[in-house]
Design an enzyme around this catalytic site. Structure first.
Site, mmCIF file in Angstrom:
data_model
loop_
_atom_site.group_PDB
_atom_site.id
_atom_site.type_symbol
_atom_site.label_atom_id
_atom_site.label_comp_id
_atom_site.label_asym_id
_atom_site.label_seq_id
_atom_site.Cartn_x
_atom_site.Cartn_y
_atom_site.Cartn_z
ATOM 1 N N SER A 9 36.983 46.545 26.925
ATOM 2 C CA SER A 9 36.723 47.588 27.914
ATOM 3 C C SER A 9 35.695 48.573 27.368
ATOM 4 O O SER A 9 35.928 49.241 26.358
ATOM 5 C CB SER A 9 38.024 48.330 28.226
ATOM 6 O OG SER A 9 37.718 49.462 29.010
ATOM 7 N N HIS A 34 34.562 44.421 30.411
ATOM 8 C CA HIS A 34 35.336 45.113 31.444
ATOM 9 C C HIS A 34 34.779 46.529 31.617
ATOM 10 O O HIS A 34 34.667 47.275 30.649
ATOM 11 C CB HIS A 34 36.797 45.155 31.001
ATOM 12 C CG HIS A 34 37.743 45.666 32.036
ATOM 13 N ND1 HIS A 34 38.184 44.887 33.084
ATOM 14 C CD2 HIS A 34 38.325 46.879 32.193
ATOM 15 C CE1 HIS A 34 39.009 45.593 33.834
ATOM 16 N NE2 HIS A 34 39.111 46.810 33.315
ATOM 17 N N ASP A 36 35.344 50.020 33.621
ATOM 18 C CA ASP A 36 36.234 50.819 34.457
ATOM 19 C C ASP A 36 35.440 51.882 35.195
ATOM 20 O O ASP A 36 34.918 52.807 34.581
ATOM 21 C CB ASP A 36 37.308 51.494 33.590
ATOM 22 C CG ASP A 36 38.367 50.519 33.125
ATOM 23 O OD1 ASP A 36 38.790 49.673 33.937
ATOM 24 O OD2 ASP A 36 38.775 50.599 31.950
ATOM 25 N N MET A 38 35.757 54.964 37.579
ATOM 26 C CA MET A 38 36.804 55.907 38.010
ATOM 27 C C MET A 38 36.165 57.037 38.799
ATOM 28 O O MET A 38 35.149 57.588 38.383
ATOM 29 C CB MET A 38 37.529 56.487 36.793
ATOM 30 C CG MET A 38 38.065 55.437 35.840
ATOM 31 S SD MET A 38 39.110 56.190 34.579
ATOM 32 C CE MET A 38 38.956 54.980 33.260
ATOM 33 N N HIS A 67 35.971 46.978 37.316
ATOM 34 C CA HIS A 67 37.280 47.371 37.847
ATOM 35 C C HIS A 67 37.106 48.708 38.559
ATOM 36 O O HIS A 67 36.904 49.735 37.916
ATOM 37 C CB HIS A 67 38.247 47.471 36.652
ATOM 38 C CG HIS A 67 39.595 48.008 36.981
ATOM 39 N ND1 HIS A 67 40.500 48.356 36.006
ATOM 40 C CD2 HIS A 67 40.213 48.250 38.162
ATOM 41 C CE1 HIS A 67 41.612 48.797 36.569
ATOM 42 N NE2 HIS A 67 41.461 48.756 37.877
ATOM 43 N N MET A 69 38.370 51.716 40.135
ATOM 44 C CA MET A 69 39.504 52.622 40.361
ATOM 45 C C MET A 69 38.980 53.735 41.253
ATOM 46 O O MET A 69 38.718 54.862 40.801
ATOM 47 C CB MET A 69 40.013 53.155 39.030
ATOM 48 C CG MET A 69 40.728 52.097 38.216
ATOM 49 S SD MET A 69 41.343 52.776 36.678
ATOM 50 C CE MET A 69 40.292 51.907 35.546
ATOM 51 N N MET A 138 47.930 45.858 36.544
ATOM 52 C CA MET A 138 47.933 46.992 35.619
ATOM 53 C C MET A 138 49.247 46.976 34.842
ATOM 54 O O MET A 138 50.328 46.888 35.422
ATOM 55 C CB MET A 138 47.821 48.317 36.382
ATOM 56 C CG MET A 138 46.485 48.568 37.063
ATOM 57 S SD MET A 138 45.045 48.466 35.966
ATOM 58 C CE MET A 138 45.459 49.673 34.695
ATOM 59 N N ASP A 174 45.697 44.581 32.214
ATOM 60 C CA ASP A 174 44.893 45.719 31.766
ATOM 61 C C ASP A 174 45.819 46.894 31.461
ATOM 62 O O ASP A 174 46.551 47.343 32.337
ATOM 63 C CB ASP A 174 43.918 46.077 32.905
ATOM 64 C CG ASP A 174 42.944 47.196 32.546
ATOM 65 O OD1 ASP A 174 42.964 47.676 31.400
ATOM 66 O OD2 ASP A 174 42.159 47.582 33.441
HETATM 67 ZN ZN ZN Z 1 40.365 48.388 33.807
#
Ligand code: ZN
Length: 216
Positions: A9, A34, A36, A38, A67, A69, A138, A174
């Site tokens: 990540s 990966h 993230d 957000m 990913h 979020m 998750m 994850d």
């Molecule tokens: Zn993630």
């Protein structure tokens, strides 16, 4: 059992050393990067957007596993896809247009994925499995630091692996994955492992090797 894939990540990487760390991940046999994203709404934190995905695309040949979020991911899919994401996963909790998101991602030529928070039942995705390439479960609450792996998710991994049946769907986990919990996730049916804090503590190369070895 499907092939094991390790997905470091980038959120846990040292941004000052990013180029070197990406090179080491590639050399050490990482399978995906990966990323993230957000938005400060769906999760409290803010991190990475389409411009960062575009910059990462230029820095690494690893497939980008983005990913999201993000609330209403449908509003941001175009920019993330255009930035070069190879896999885009959206949270079932963040949209009322989950199937439409999967279809849009496919149409752009990327792989589509759905994410479930720890409290969300696997039943949410039963009827869209034919439009999904990856399911991400998750194993902690998303976007919050300092958490422990939630063992209750192991049951969900088993259920989802059963639902996947013969379909060529990757099952990713994850959240606080390390060389201690990875085996139970693998045994339950997960085959893609996001690793953040664990992987970047000490040697990336050794830690990737330890994660793979723990699954043997
Ligand atoms: Zn993630």
């Amino acid at each position: 059992m499907s092939e094991i894939k390790i997905a470091p990540s980038v959120f846990a990487a040292d941004l000052g050393l990013l180029r070197e760390q990406l090179a080491e991940m590639e050399q050490a046999g990482a399978d995906l990067l990966h990323v993230d994203v957000m938005d400060g709404h769906f999760v409290e934190r803010m991190a990475f957007g389409a411009d960062h995905v575009r910059a990462l695309r230029k820095l690494t040949r690893l497939p980008l596993d983005v990913h999201m979020m993000v609330e209403r991911p449908e509003n941001h899919l175009d920019s993330i896809l255009d930035a070069g994401a190879d896999i885009v996963t959206v949270h079932a909790e963040a949209t009322t247009r989950l199937l439409s998101c999967m279809q849009k991602i496919h149409k752009a030529g990327a792989r589509s994925g759905v994410v479930l928070n720890p409290a969300t039942s696997e039943e949410t995705i039963r009827y869209i499995l034919d439009d999904v390439d990856m399911i991400l479960l998750m194993t902690v609450n998303p976007g919050e630091g300092g958490q422990h792996f939630l063992p209750a998710v192991l049951d969900k991994i088993k259920c989802v692996r059963g639902m996947i049946d013969e379909r060529p769907i990757d099952l990713e986990v994850d959240g606080s994955i390390d060389d201690k919990v990875i085996w139970s996730c693998y045994e339950a049916g997960a085959n893609v492992f996001v690793s953040g804090g664990y992987l970047f503590k000490g040697s990336i190369t050794e830690n990737i090797a330890k994660l793979r070895k723990a699954c043997e």
